[in-house]
Design a protein around this motif. Structure first.
Motif, PDB file in Angstrom:
ATOM      1  N   ASN A 202       0.833  -1.197   0.000  1.00  0.00           N
ATOM      2  CA  ASN A 202       0.000   0.000   0.000  1.00  0.00           C
ATOM      3  C   ASN A 202       0.870   1.251   0.000  1.00  0.00           C
ATOM      4  N   ALA A 203       1.951   1.239   0.804  1.00  0.00           N
ATOM      5  CA  ALA A 203       2.854   2.389   0.863  1.00  0.00           C
ATOM      6  C   ALA A 203       3.541   2.615  -0.483  1.00  0.00           C
ATOM      7  N   MET A 204       3.973   1.528  -1.122  1.00  0.00           N
ATOM      8  CA  MET A 204       4.624   1.658  -2.418  1.00  0.00           C
ATOM      9  C   MET A 204       3.673   2.208  -3.477  1.00  0.00           C
ATOM     10  N   LYS A 205       2.436   1.790  -3.394  1.00  0.00           N
ATOM     11  CA  LYS A 205       1.462   2.178  -4.416  1.00  0.00           C
ATOM     12  C   LYS A 205       1.122   3.669  -4.351  1.00  0.00           C
ATOM     13  N   TYR A 206       1.051   4.193  -3.140  1.00  0.00           N
ATOM     14  CA  TYR A 206       0.557   5.566  -2.984  1.00  0.00           C
ATOM     15  C   TYR A 206       1.619   6.558  -2.521  1.00  0.00           C
ATOM     16  N   ALA A 207       2.862   6.102  -2.314  1.00  0.00           N
ATOM     17  CA  ALA A 207       3.906   7.006  -1.829  1.00  0.00           C
ATOM     18  C   ALA A 207       4.419   7.906  -2.954  1.00  0.00           C
ATOM     19  N   LEU A 208       4.858   9.091  -2.573  1.00  0.00           N
ATOM     20  CA  LEU A 208       5.465  10.019  -3.519  1.00  0.00           C
ATOM     21  C   LEU A 208       6.820   9.473  -3.941  1.00  0.00           C
TER      22      LEU A 208
END
Length: 299
Positions: A202-208
């Motif tokens: 989830n972090a990889m998908k939505y991180a800047l």
């Protein structure tokens, strides 16, 4: 009165009105109030005790009815989701099987492209159905968790290691912040691996892009707390409770792929092993926090 109202106030008030009505109409002197006689005082005390006990009993009964209704609602929803998931798995398996057979045929360039698209979409749907099916089994208690001795640091490192290539491709780095060298808990290792994999995915998908994902592990008095923080690439205009609902995605424009089940699975799986899960939002910072209880007993 207590059954049709909330709390004790209306029951006590109705009891006092009843005492005054009896005192005024049925005790001597009739059609007049006599508030100093022992009979009136004793009647008021008795009615007050009765109304308080009745209010407590009815409040408890209503709470039990509410919990029973919620449990029944959750059971019916779980049964429906399991039935739908089961009914969808059969045709999806057939579609995937036929698409594999078609790969052996000589197809045009356009046909090959359409076949690849079919396989991609049906594979995604199969994965979604499997996740939903697993989620409903865990949330309903049908699938009990295992009890294993797990080192959280080792589990976190294994999870990060699986995503190294993807992290590099997305220009993201993971910064570790561990307060200790080992963190032993007794839990279901497979479920917690899925939790951390979902959170990192989830972090990889939505991180800047070009930012860091911070992974923290802290020891508390009776638990271990894992905190994963990333900087979002979009404006997070949603509440933490909202984003943890099933099929809810933070990226409302849906510019990324995803089912909206990742955080719901993380919350359900964590709760199933006796832990807690929550989300915090501070400006552009998105934090997912997993807390697992310490357990020093031997298996």
């Amino acid at each position: 009165v207590s059954w049709r109202t909330q709390g004790y106030l209306w029951g006590i008030a109705s009891s006092l009105i009843s005492v005054l009505a009896v005192n005024w109409a049925f005790t001597y002197p009739y059609w007049a109030f006599d508030l100093i006689s022992p009979e009136c005082i004793s009647s008021a005390v008795v009615m007050l005790i009765v109304s308080t006990m009745t209010g407590a009993l009815t409040t408890r009964l209503k709470q039990q009815e509410k919990l029973k209704a919620e449990a029944e609602k959750e059971r019916m929803r779980g049964n429906l989701l399991r039935a739908v998931s089961h009914d969808l798995r059969t045709p999806l398996t057939a579609i995937l099987g036929y698409s594999e057979l078609l790969q052996q045929e000589q197809l045009s360039e356009a046909g090959s492209g359409q076949l690849q698209n079919l396989q991609k979409k049906s594979g995604y749907m199969k994965e979604l159905v499997e996740s939903l099916f697993e989620l409903t089994k865990v949330s309903s208690g049908i699938l009990p968790g295992k009890q294993e001795r797990i080192d959280l640091i080792r589990l976190l490192e294994q999870t990060v290691g699986l995503f190294e290539d993807q992290l590099s491709a997305e220009n993201l780095q993971v910064r570790r912040h561990y307060d200790l060298e080992t963190a032993i808990v007794i839990t279901d290792g497979a479920r917690m691996h899925q939790v951390f994999a979902n959170l990192l995915g989830n972090a990889m998908k939505y991180a800047l892009r070009g930012t860091r994902i911070h992974l923290e592990l802290k020891e508390e008095a009776d638990s271990f707390r894992v905190r994963m923080v990333n900087t979002a690439s979009y404006e997070m205009d949603f509440a933490p409770d909202e984003i943890m609902q099933r099929f809810t995605r933070g990226d409302k424009a849906r510019s990324t792929t995803g089912s909206g089940l990742g955080l719901a699975i993380a919350q359900t799986y964590t709760a199933s092993v006796g832990g807690s899960f929550r989300v915090l939002i501070d400006g552009d910072q998105f934090a997912a926090i997993v807390t697992l209880p310490k357990n020093d007993r031997d298996l």
